[in-house]
Scaffold this motif. Structure first.
Motif, PDB file in Angstrom:
ATOM      1  N   HIS A 166      -5.882  27.024 -10.244  1.00  0.00           N
ATOM      2  CA  HIS A 166      -4.574  27.290  -9.641  1.00  0.00           C
ATOM      3  C   HIS A 166      -3.890  26.020  -9.157  1.00  0.00           C
ATOM      4  N   LEU A 167      -4.596  24.886  -9.176  1.00  0.00           N
ATOM      5  CA  LEU A 167      -3.985  23.617  -8.769  1.00  0.00           C
ATOM      6  C   LEU A 167      -3.217  22.962  -9.910  1.00  0.00           C
ATOM      7  N   ARG A 168      -3.298  23.522 -11.107  1.00  0.00           N
ATOM      8  CA  ARG A 168      -2.441  23.096 -12.220  1.00  0.00           C
ATOM      9  C   ARG A 168      -1.172  23.941 -12.150  1.00  0.00           C
ATOM     10  N   GLY A 169      -0.092  23.353 -11.681  1.00  0.00           N
ATOM     11  CA  GLY A 169       1.118  24.130 -11.467  1.00  0.00           C
ATOM     12  C   GLY A 169       1.924  24.370 -12.724  1.00  0.00           C
ATOM     13  N   THR A 170       2.799  25.346 -12.651  1.00  0.00           N
ATOM     14  CA  THR A 170       3.771  25.598 -13.710  1.00  0.00           C
ATOM     15  C   THR A 170       5.192  25.335 -13.204  1.00  0.00           C
ATOM     16  N   GLY A 175      -0.171  22.850  -8.343  1.00  0.00           N
ATOM     17  CA  GLY A 175      -0.079  24.295  -8.258  1.00  0.00           C
ATOM     18  C   GLY A 175      -0.494  24.830  -6.905  1.00  0.00           C
ATOM     19  N   GLY A 176      -0.377  26.150  -6.764  1.00  0.00           N
ATOM     20  CA  GLY A 176      -0.777  26.810  -5.540  1.00  0.00           C
ATOM     21  C   GLY A 176       0.226  26.706  -4.418  1.00  0.00           C
ATOM     22  N   THR A 177       1.422  26.161  -4.679  1.00  0.00           N
ATOM     23  CA  THR A 177       2.444  26.092  -3.645  1.00  0.00           C
ATOM     24  C   THR A 177       3.404  27.265  -3.802  1.00  0.00           C
ATOM     25  N   SER A 208       3.410  36.369  -6.744  1.00  0.00           N
ATOM     26  CA  SER A 208       2.513  35.778  -5.748  1.00  0.00           C
ATOM     27  C   SER A 208       1.113  35.522  -6.284  1.00  0.00           C
ATOM     28  N   SER A 209       0.799  36.022  -7.468  1.00  0.00           N
ATOM     29  CA  SER A 209      -0.573  35.931  -7.984  1.00  0.00           C
ATOM     30  C   SER A 209      -0.995  34.500  -8.271  1.00  0.00           C
ATOM     31  N   ALA A 210      -0.043  33.574  -8.415  1.00  0.00           N
ATOM     32  CA  ALA A 210      -0.389  32.181  -8.726  1.00  0.00           C
ATOM     33  C   ALA A 210      -0.514  31.311  -7.475  1.00  0.00           C
ATOM     34  N   LEU A 211      -0.451  31.906  -6.302  1.00  0.00           N
ATOM     35  CA  LEU A 211      -0.446  31.118  -5.080  1.00  0.00           C
ATOM     36  C   LEU A 211      -1.834  30.806  -4.553  1.00  0.00           C
ATOM     37  N   LEU A 212      -2.835  31.580  -4.935  1.00  0.00           N
ATOM     38  CA  LEU A 212      -4.157  31.473  -4.336  1.00  0.00           C
ATOM     39  C   LEU A 212      -5.228  31.284  -5.401  1.00  0.00           C
TER      40      LEU A 212
END
Length: 415
Positions: A166-170, A175-177, A208-212
């Motif tokens: 999740h730390l690889r953002g889109t 990510g994770g922000t 919200s599924s990509a936040l955690l």
């Protein structure tokens, strides 16, 4: 007056009228003013303005500093994860420092969920650093003196949900922000004006599924309807602040509706919130690159079962899987040294208790036979550790196995 003089006077009069019309003097029509310029965010429909502000921040902002907090409140105290660093939208790169503050009163299983666990040491590192770009995620645990570089093509050696994925953002390089959820957020009301606006908005549970991290999200999933389906929860309330240029400077989301899953490790948590601040948009400078030793995860990170006797390991890889380690030279500081990898043949799985007893007996014999320079590294003299195969691993490999090792004092470095 002659005919020539009459023609001349008439021509001069017509020219004067034309000149008057051109210069606007003498009561002629006023010049047409240019239409007002439409604001790229505030001039659009209200429900789209948060999404458009996200896109403008990405495309026009260029780069920014950021700080995000994830807060879990319960009667046993408040746990806070703080992530801060730089987002370089132009280059698709980012850097961040991560730090957890978890109360001692929290249950051990909740600490393990948030921090991971290192064999023989308890909870994993409460801090880490990372760099992300389009090709790699480079991770460094707080207790490590080197980086691990993960590539998307690296084999998935862990059976646990990816704590790093999740730390690889889109929507942002890191990510994770909250940026990851704002694409699915609709404004329902707004305050402010041309100098900047604050929106009251709603974020869908899908967004919200990509936040955690996956393992934390698994403790917060919606109602299981079977067949891999979950009941979607109501939207989560969000506030978003946008500056006069239409770029996001602050966002806050209340994710408490994710709580309440029956049997969840987070059953005692009463409130779950995220807050993101962006600053120095366009002037923060680009993300830097890791300094120091960088090891390729493809050849360094592996199951403990795959590390040969006498080799040295670190237990913190960012994956928060107790079986996954980083094999490193024993000349570097390390967490443990492998003594043996006993194998029990192709017998059927004997059950958890019998598998543990076999591993205990085999590792006791391995400790007695191991070279003294291996065993004398033990953090506690005369103490060794062992890991044994569960039913899944036993059946997958078609045999039983164990891993025997000593845990070394942090900072040990022997050849």
């Amino acid at each position: 007056m002659t005919r020539r003089a009459l023609h001349r006077a008439t021509a001069l009069a017509v020219a004067a009228l034309l000149l008057t019309a051109c210069t606007g003097n003498g009561g002629g029509p006023a010049p047409t003013s240019a239409p007002p310029v439409k604001h790229p965010v505030f001039g659009e429909k209200l429900d789209r303005q948060v999404f458009l502000a996200l896109r403008r921040t990405q495309k026009t902002g260029g780069n920014a500093r950021f700080t995000q907090t994830l807060t879990l409140e319960s009667k046993k105290g408040t746990a806070v994860q703080t992530v801060s660093g730089r987002l370089d939208f132009t280059r698709g790169a980012g850097e961040a420092s991560i730090r957890w503050q978890v109360p001692e009163a929290y249950p051990e299983d909740v600490k393990d969920l948030l921090l991971g666990r290192a064999p023989g040491r308890g909870q994993g590192d409460a801090s880490a650093r990372l760099y992300v770009d389009g090709q790699h995620l480079t991770f460094r645990a707080g207790s490590s003196d080197y980086w691990l570089r993960y590539a998307p093509s690296d084999p998935d050696v862990s059976r646990a949900p990816g704590a790093l994925d999740h730390l690889r953002g889109t929507e942002g390089p890191v990510g994770g922000t909250l940026l990851e959820g704002l694409g699915g957020t609709e404004a329902v009301s707004v305050s402010g004006g041309a100098a900047g606006r604050t929106y009251r908005a709603e974020m869908t549970s899908t967004a919200s599924s990509a936040l955690l991290p996956d393992d934390v999200e698994g403790e917060l999933a919606g109602e299981d309807l079977g067949f891999g389906l979950y009941r979607e929860k109501k939207p989560y309330p969000v506030t978003v602040t946008v500056d006069d240029h239409g770029m996001i400077t602050h966002a806050r989301a209340d994710l408490s509706r994710l709580l309440g899953k029956k049997g969840s490790l987070l059953r005692d948590v009463t409130a779950l919130r995220m807050e993101l601040t962006l600053s120095r948009i366009g002037s923060s400078g680009p993300a830097t690159t890791p300094q120091g030793t960088v090891l390729p995860a493809a050849t360094t990170v592996k199951p403990l079962w795959g590390v040969g006797p006498g080799r040295c390991v670190d237990f913190t890889t960012g994956q928060q899987d107790i079986e996954i380690v980083a094999e490193i030279p024993c000349s570097r500081t390390h967490d443990g040294r492998v003594l043996a990898q006993p194998v029990f043949g192709g017998r059927a799985y004997p059950g958890a208790a019998a598998a543990e007893n076999q591993a205990r007996d085999a590792c006791a014999r391995a400790y007695d036979r191991a070279p003294g320079r291996w065993t004398e590294e033990a953090d506690e003299p005369g103490t060794h550790w062992f890991m044994w195969a569960d039913e899944r691993t036993w059946r997958q490999d078609g045999r039983g196995k164990a891993a025997c090792y000593v845990v070394t004092p942090k900072g040990a470095a022997r050849s």
